[in-house]
Design a protein around this motif. Structure first.
Motif, PDB file in Angstrom:
ATOM      1  N   VAL A  82     -11.283   3.378   5.361  1.00 43.32           N
ATOM      2  CA  VAL A  82     -11.228   3.885   3.992  1.00 43.32           C
ATOM      3  C   VAL A  82     -12.405   4.838   3.795  1.00 43.32           C
ATOM      4  CG1 VAL A  82     -11.327   3.269   1.553  1.00 43.32           C
ATOM      5  CG2 VAL A  82     -10.125   1.776   3.173  1.00 43.32           C
ATOM      6  N   VAL A  83     -12.081   6.063   3.436  1.00 40.70           N
ATOM      7  CA  VAL A  83     -13.104   7.069   3.194  1.00 40.70           C
ATOM      8  C   VAL A  83     -13.211   7.282   1.684  1.00 40.70           C
ATOM      9  CG1 VAL A  83     -13.841   9.438   3.609  1.00 40.70           C
ATOM     10  CG2 VAL A  83     -12.584   8.186   5.381  1.00 40.70           C
ATOM     11  N   VAL A  84     -14.400   7.070   1.174  1.00 40.69           N
ATOM     12  CA  VAL A  84     -14.684   7.296  -0.239  1.00 40.69           C
ATOM     13  C   VAL A  84     -15.701   8.427  -0.304  1.00 40.69           C
ATOM     14  CG1 VAL A  84     -15.587   6.293  -2.366  1.00 40.69           C
ATOM     15  CG2 VAL A  84     -14.281   4.856  -0.773  1.00 40.69           C
ATOM     16  N   THR A  85     -15.330   9.493  -0.981  1.00 39.28           N
ATOM     17  CA  THR A  85     -16.239  10.619  -1.145  1.00 39.28           C
ATOM     18  C   THR A  85     -16.751  10.610  -2.575  1.00 39.28           C
ATOM     19  OG1 THR A  85     -14.998  11.897   0.487  1.00 39.28           O
ATOM     20  CG2 THR A  85     -16.469  13.125  -0.958  1.00 39.28           C
ATOM     21  N   LEU A  86     -18.051  10.589  -2.715  1.00 35.53           N
ATOM     22  CA  LEU A  86     -18.674  10.489  -4.034  1.00 35.53           C
ATOM     23  C   LEU A  86     -19.448  11.755  -4.371  1.00 35.53           C
ATOM     24  CD1 LEU A  86     -20.093   6.865  -3.690  1.00 35.53           C
ATOM     25  CD2 LEU A  86     -17.967   7.575  -4.813  1.00 35.53           C
ATOM     26  N   ARG A  87     -19.258  12.220  -5.597  1.00 34.42           N
ATOM     27  CA  ARG A  87     -20.035  13.348  -6.111  1.00 34.42           C
ATOM     28  C   ARG A  87     -21.291  12.811  -6.773  1.00 34.42           C
ATOM     29  NH1 ARG A  87     -16.918  18.254  -8.495  1.00 34.42           N
ATOM     30  NH2 ARG A  87     -15.002  18.195  -7.294  1.00 34.42           N
ATOM     31  N   GLU A  88     -22.286  13.655  -6.890  1.00 37.41           N
ATOM     32  CA  GLU A  88     -23.436  13.313  -7.719  1.00 37.41           C
ATOM     33  C   GLU A  88     -22.883  13.029  -9.121  1.00 37.41           C
ATOM     34  OE1 GLU A  88     -26.718  12.909  -7.170  1.00 37.41           O
ATOM     35  OE2 GLU A  88     -26.277  13.134  -5.039  1.00 37.41           O
ATOM     36  N   PRO A  89     -23.345  11.976  -9.779  1.00 34.52           N
ATOM     37  CA  PRO A  89     -22.774  11.610 -11.086  1.00 34.52           C
ATOM     38  C   PRO A  89     -22.738  12.751 -12.105  1.00 34.52           C
ATOM     39  CG  PRO A  89     -24.153   9.844 -10.289  1.00 34.52           C
ATOM     40  CD  PRO A  89     -24.338  10.999  -9.333  1.00 34.52           C
ATOM     41  N   CYS A  90     -23.778  13.565 -12.173  1.00 29.62           N
ATOM     42  CA  CYS A  90     -23.783  14.684 -13.133  1.00 29.62           C
ATOM     43  C   CYS A  90     -22.678  15.686 -12.815  1.00 29.62           C
ATOM     44  CB  CYS A  90     -25.136  15.379 -13.148  1.00 29.62           C
ATOM     45  SG  CYS A  90     -26.440  14.358 -13.843  1.00 29.62           S
ATOM     46  N   ASP A  91     -22.524  16.002 -11.536  1.00 31.17           N
ATOM     47  CA  ASP A  91     -21.460  16.924 -11.117  1.00 31.17           C
ATOM     48  C   ASP A  91     -20.090  16.315 -11.382  1.00 31.17           C
ATOM     49  OD1 ASP A  91     -23.379  18.701 -10.227  1.00 31.17           O
ATOM     50  OD2 ASP A  91     -23.208  18.085  -8.126  1.00 31.17           O
ATOM     51  N   GLN A 146     -16.173  -4.305   4.753  1.00 28.71           N
ATOM     52  CA  GLN A 146     -17.305  -3.373   4.730  1.00 28.71           C
ATOM     53  C   GLN A 146     -17.300  -2.453   5.949  1.00 28.71           C
ATOM     54  OE1 GLN A 146     -19.474  -3.559   1.973  1.00 28.71           O
ATOM     55  NE2 GLN A 146     -20.176  -1.594   2.730  1.00 28.71           N
ATOM     56  N   ASP A 147     -16.908  -2.985   7.103  1.00 28.59           N
ATOM     57  CA  ASP A 147     -16.904  -2.180   8.329  1.00 28.59           C
ATOM     58  C   ASP A 147     -15.858  -1.074   8.311  1.00 28.59           C
ATOM     59  OD1 ASP A 147     -18.956  -3.723   9.297  1.00 28.59           O
ATOM     60  OD2 ASP A 147     -17.665  -4.983  10.551  1.00 28.59           O
ATOM     61  N   ALA A 148     -14.853  -1.211   7.457  1.00 32.13           N
ATOM     62  CA  ALA A 148     -13.792  -0.204   7.375  1.00 32.13           C
ATOM     63  C   ALA A 148     -14.152   0.946   6.445  1.00 32.13           C
ATOM     64  CB  ALA A 148     -12.490  -0.854   6.899  1.00 32.13           C
ATOM     65  N   LEU A 149     -15.251   0.804   5.705  1.00 27.06           N
ATOM     66  CA  LEU A 149     -15.620   1.819   4.718  1.00 27.06           C
ATOM     67  C   LEU A 149     -16.495   2.910   5.299  1.00 27.06           C
ATOM     68  CD1 LEU A 149     -16.476  -0.082   1.434  1.00 27.06           C
ATOM     69  CD2 LEU A 149     -14.557   1.414   1.872  1.00 27.06           C
ATOM     70  N   ARG A 150     -16.213   4.132   4.888  1.00 23.09           N
ATOM     71  CA  ARG A 150     -17.064   5.273   5.177  1.00 23.09           C
ATOM     72  C   ARG A 150     -17.301   5.955   3.838  1.00 23.09           C
ATOM     73  NH1 ARG A 150     -16.083   2.550   8.807  1.00 23.09           N
ATOM     74  NH2 ARG A 150     -15.784   3.033  11.000  1.00 23.09           N
ATOM     75  N   VAL A 151     -18.532   5.987   3.405  1.00 23.37           N
ATOM     76  CA  VAL A 151     -18.873   6.602   2.128  1.00 23.37           C
ATOM     77  C   VAL A 151     -19.553   7.936   2.416  1.00 23.37           C
ATOM     78  CG1 VAL A 151     -20.150   6.359  -0.033  1.00 23.37           C
ATOM     79  CG2 VAL A 151     -19.092   4.343   1.029  1.00 23.37           C
ATOM     80  N   LEU A 152     -18.961   8.989   1.892  1.00 22.96           N
ATOM     81  CA  LEU A 152     -19.460  10.343   2.116  1.00 22.96           C
ATOM     82  C   LEU A 152     -19.977  10.936   0.817  1.00 22.96           C
ATOM     83  CD1 LEU A 152     -16.456  11.738   4.212  1.00 22.96           C
ATOM     84  CD2 LEU A 152     -18.545  10.642   5.063  1.00 22.96           C
ATOM     85  N   ALA A 153     -20.986  11.758   0.925  1.00 20.39           N
ATOM     86  CA  ALA A 153     -21.479  12.518  -0.224  1.00 20.39           C
ATOM     87  C   ALA A 153     -20.670  13.814  -0.296  1.00 20.39           C
ATOM     88  CB  ALA A 153     -22.963  12.822  -0.062  1.00 20.39           C
ATOM     89  N   TYR A 154     -20.140  14.098  -1.470  1.00 20.30           N
ATOM     90  CA  TYR A 154     -19.361  15.315  -1.660  1.00 20.30           C
ATOM     91  C   TYR A 154     -20.263  16.537  -1.549  1.00 20.30           C
ATOM     92  CZ  TYR A 154     -16.489  18.874  -3.880  1.00 20.30           C
ATOM     93  OH  TYR A 154     -15.780  20.019  -4.152  1.00 20.30           O
ATOM     94  N   ASP A 155     -19.812  17.500  -0.778  1.00 18.59           N
ATOM     95  CA  ASP A 155     -20.526  18.762  -0.614  1.00 18.59           C
ATOM     96  C   ASP A 155     -19.541  19.872  -0.923  1.00 18.59           C
ATOM     97  OD1 ASP A 155     -21.805  21.064   0.228  1.00 18.59           O
ATOM     98  OD2 ASP A 155     -22.277  20.318   2.237  1.00 18.59           O
ATOM     99  N   ALA A 156     -19.741  20.537  -2.052  1.00 22.83           N
ATOM    100  CA  ALA A 156     -18.809  21.578  -2.486  1.00 22.83           C
ATOM    101  C   ALA A 156     -18.695  22.716  -1.473  1.00 22.83           C
ATOM    102  CB  ALA A 156     -19.223  22.131  -3.845  1.00 22.83           C
ATOM    103  N   SER A 157     -19.741  22.951  -0.688  1.00 22.43           N
ATOM    104  CA  SER A 157     -19.696  24.045   0.283  1.00 22.43           C
ATOM    105  C   SER A 157     -18.914  23.667   1.541  1.00 22.43           C
ATOM    106  CB  SER A 157     -21.108  24.487   0.662  1.00 22.43           C
ATOM    107  OG  SER A 157     -21.770  23.465   1.377  1.00 22.43           O
ATOM    108  N   ASP A 158     -18.708  22.374   1.775  1.00 22.46           N
ATOM    109  CA  ASP A 158     -17.932  21.918   2.933  1.00 22.46           C
ATOM    110  C   ASP A 158     -17.446  20.493   2.683  1.00 22.46           C
ATOM    111  OD1 ASP A 158     -16.715  21.409   5.336  1.00 22.46           O
ATOM    112  OD2 ASP A 158     -18.559  21.457   6.516  1.00 22.46           O
ATOM    113  N   SER A 159     -16.319  20.387   2.023  1.00 20.66           N
ATOM    114  CA  SER A 159     -15.785  19.062   1.703  1.00 20.66           C
ATOM    115  C   SER A 159     -14.850  18.519   2.784  1.00 20.66           C
ATOM    116  CB  SER A 159     -15.050  19.094   0.360  1.00 20.66           C
ATOM    117  OG  SER A 159     -13.954  19.984   0.415  1.00 20.66           O
TER     118      SER A 159
END
Length: 171
Positions: A82-91, A146-159
């Motif tokens: 499971v891939v969860v991509t998170l944006r900075e909360p303000c964005d 937990q081992d199945a999770l991949r949490v990524l930080a959203y990057d608008a320049s390369d999502s």
């Protein structure tokens, strides 16, 4: 070597599957159901599958529905990542405000942000958008592990590159 199923797609994402599981009124059975997805995968037997939609976030607190989703893949012999991509909360709040404004949100931005901070979520009609990322991630970890999770930080320049890296790792 990664298959992107047709069942459940609305435009480019599998939003219809997320809508089916969340009870969203936009769900349309003719666009493909979870059962249709299982049939497609059973028939084609791809080695790796990606199912993707931002609207899966709405299932974080619906353990029964996440379990239903996982059981489709378990029954077919797939291991889930499971891939969860998170944006900075303000964005995220800014993007969400813009998207909801196009769907009849009339609240001012300042009021919208104040309410979101107070409730740690945004409620729009029947839809909840969580701001507590720990709670969001934990909802998926509880069902998929937990081992199945991949949490990524959203990057608008390369999502896409980080997502493709996770797919390559999983395959």
């Amino acid at each position: 070597g990664i298959y992107y199923p047709a069942a459940g797609r609305r435009r480019t994402s599998h939003a219809n599957l997320a809508w089916e599981l969340s009870g969203d009124p936009r769900y349309r059975p003719q666009a493909g159901t979870l059962e249709d997805l299982a049939g497609e995968l059973r028939s084609l037997k791809p080695g790796a599958v990606v199912v993707s939609s931002e609207d899966f976030e709405r299932l974080f607190d619906k353990a029964h529905q996440l379990t239903k989703l996982r059981s489709v893949f378990d029954a077919l012999g797939y291991s889930c990542v499971v891939v969860v991509t998170l944006r900075e909360p303000c964005d995220y709040l800014e993007s969400l405000y813009y998207a909801l404004s196009r769907r009849a949100l009339t609240q001012s931005f300042d009021s919208f942000v104040a309410d979101a901070i107070e409730h740690r979520a945004v409620r729009f009609g029947t839809r909840d958008f969580p701001l507590d990322y720990g709670q969001l991630v934990e909802g998926f970890a509880t069902i998929f592990g937990q081992d199945a999770l991949r949490v990524l930080a959203y990057d608008a320049s390369d999502s896409t590159t980080p997502l493709f890296d996770v797919c390559s790792e999983a395959v």
